[in-house]
Enzyme design. Structure first.
Site, PDB file in Angstrom:
ATOM      1  CG  HIS A  81      36.604  47.358  62.750  1.00  9.21           C
ATOM      2  ND1 HIS A  81      35.718  48.002  63.544  1.00  9.21           N
ATOM      3  CD2 HIS A  81      37.150  48.331  61.990  1.00  9.21           C
ATOM      4  CE1 HIS A  81      35.562  49.464  62.986  1.00  9.21           C
ATOM      5  NE2 HIS A  81      36.539  49.535  61.787  1.00  9.21           N
ATOM      6  CD  GLU A  84      41.470  49.414  61.504  1.00 12.02           C
ATOM      7  OE1 GLU A  84      41.278  50.443  61.188  1.00 12.02           O
ATOM      8  OE2 GLU A  84      40.802  48.540  60.895  1.00 12.02           O
ATOM      9  CG  HIS A  85      39.044  51.921  65.550  1.00  8.09           C
ATOM     10  ND1 HIS A  85      38.153  53.087  65.396  1.00  8.09           N
ATOM     11  CD2 HIS A  85      38.732  51.232  64.298  1.00  8.09           C
ATOM     12  CE1 HIS A  85      37.503  53.035  64.254  1.00  8.09           C
ATOM     13  NE2 HIS A  85      37.912  51.980  63.592  1.00  8.09           N
ATOM     14  CD  GLU A 161      33.994  52.458  61.637  1.00 10.61           C
ATOM     15  OE1 GLU A 161      34.555  51.812  60.687  1.00 10.61           O
ATOM     16  OE2 GLU A 161      34.609  52.601  62.577  1.00 10.61           O
TER      17      GLU A 161
END
Length: 473
Positions: A81, A84-85, A161
């Site tokens: 993840h 991905e950012h 997040e």
């Protein structure tokens, strides 16, 4: 579906609804008799799928990588993840933060997501912009640039997040804890976003190592849906992705720990003053579509539709309508995992009810289905509802791109994906009963209780969790 308006002719309306649903089913069967998607491979091993939809001059372009959170190195949870950012940073051709701005200037939309089994990137643009977004996506497949400062800044974004989406949400905390308890050895136990203490240690080297190993054309699937033809996509794909060499160290074989037999039900209790009403949750380990026996996953879809989908489901009618011990009840079947699936059930206690009553009634409803099966009317309505959902989703090109991409990335074929309505139609009442007996086995489950609790001591933690394992059933 809830019908709020009163009706003077209920039998007539019921007959009309049945006729319309039947027509939908027949339409779906005929509409998908012939293949809708076409596929081919580039010389470097990249799989390409084209789904033609000529209704509007728009395309959805998606790249699916065969890597997700369950493929992460031990101790580096969240790296899939995190990467991905970071993919939205820079390359030699694109400045920091410019990728999405360029797509926006083209009049398009873009985003990305990470799951346990895949990481996907997508853009939706006018068809004459397809070549540009394909060139940009191919560029960042191999030319990503990262600085330590960019990585550290984005790591703080991920940590925030996690705090906002998980740590500040009691339901999300409970779900995370239940997943961690449901799996004995499989990495599905680890949250996609990662554990906080491990995210905090991720650095530039971790991200680049993960990127260089997994981001390669032979580990990716390109899906293009919309106003395009196969020859057009083939030409553009060869000019962009086709120039990228394959990585022989990565491929379709993904070796992961195999979950051992589960012999004891587990129970969790989480107390949190932010929880609101008390609620009961249960997860069952179940086979996914790619791991199930033929027809088994489809039977689970039908079973959960009857048991837990909407206000006509058995759980809702029993707990909310008849006994009034819950204000809401439902559930779902997650069958699109690479290694396993999950059946989830829940109920929110009504005022004056306790969770012992709620759990006992859920167990009773499940036991009744396992012992006595479902009715032919329930079976018919469930199958029609599932097929109707499939047809409605087919009306959206982005949904189509996701349907094919997700299926293919976990090992399904185009035929599997397109034959799903016919497979649902073949499910019998006996199949549904068998699925309930096999998959709704308390020994392969985790039950969770989320309880509100007044915070009387500001110096102590607001959250308390406990877990027990009990050999039930």
């Amino acid at each position: 579906m809830r019908i709020l308006a009163s009706c003077r002719f209920p039998l007539l309306v019921s007959s009309l609804v049945t006729a319309l649903m039947l027509a939908t089913t027949l339409s779906a069967t005929s509409a998908h008799a012939a293949p809708r998607a076409n596929e081919f491979k580039l010389a470097n091993g990249m799989q390409v799928v084209v789904i033609e939809d000529k209704r509007a001059p728009v395309v959805t372009h998606m790249v699916w990588y065969r890597v997700g959170a369950a493929d992460e190195p031990r101790g580096e949870s969240g790296i899939a993840h995190f990467l991905e950012h970071l993919m939205f940073k820079s390359t030699d051709k694109i400045a920091v933060g410019e990728f999405s701005k360029i797509v926006a200037r083209l009049g398009g939309q873009d985003n990305a997501f990470t799951s346990q089994d895949t990481t996907a990137y997508f853009q939706r643009v006018a068809k004459d912009r397809l070549a540009k977004v394909m060139s940009m996506e191919a560029d960042r497949m191999v030319n990503l640039r990262l600085t330590d400062n960019e990585v550290l800044t984005e790591r703080n974004v991920i940590l925030e997040e996690r705090r906002s989406r998980v740590d500040n949400n009691p339901s999300a905390i409970l779900s995370e804890q239940m997943d961690a308890t449901l799996y004995y050895s499989h990495p599905y136990a680890i949250p996609v976003i990662g554990w906080e203490h491990e995210i905090a240690r991720l650095d530039r080297e971790d991200a680049l190592n993960f990127y260089k190993h997994y981001y390669a054309p032979n580990n990716a699937i390109l899906v293009v849906s919309g106003d395009v033809g196969v020859d057009e996509v083939r030409k553009l794909a060869e000019e962009t992705y086709g120039k990228i060499p394959s990585n022989p160290e990565v491929g379709a074989n993904r070796l992961r720990p195999v979950e051992p037999p589960q012999l004891a039900a587990r129970e969790l209790v989480l107390t949190d003053p932010r929880a609101g009403k008390a609620s009961f949750h249960r997860y069952y380990l179940a086979p996914s579509y790619v791991k199930a026996q033929k027809g088994e996953a489809e039977s689970l879809d039908v079973l959960v539709r009857i048991l837990a989908n909407g206000s006509t489901s058995r759980l809702y009618k029993s707990l909310v309508v008849d006994k009034k011990i819950a204000s809401s009840a439902g559930g779902w079947y997650h069958g699109d995992g690479l290694d396993s699936g999950k059946v989830a059930l829940y109920a929110i206690a009504a005022d004056g009810s306790d969770l012992d009553q709620v759990e006992a009634e859920i167990d009773r409803v499940i036991a009744d289905v396992a012992k006595n099966g479902v009715t032919e009317d329930e079976l018919r309505r469930a199958k029609m509802g599932l097929t109707a959902d499939y047809v409605y989703e087919s009306d959206n090109q982005s949904n189509m791109a996701r349907r094919y991409g997700w299926g293919l990335v976990v090992g399904q074929s185009i035929e599997d994906i397109e034959e799903w309505p016919a497979a649902i139609e073949r499910v019998t009442a006996a199949d549904v009963q068998k699925a309930a007996q096999k998959s709704l086995d308390i020994r392969q489950s985790v039950s969770g209780r989320l309880l509100p609790e007044a915070d009387n001591d500001p110096g102590t933690s607001n959250k308390r969790a406990s877990a027990t394992a009990s050999p039930r059933g």
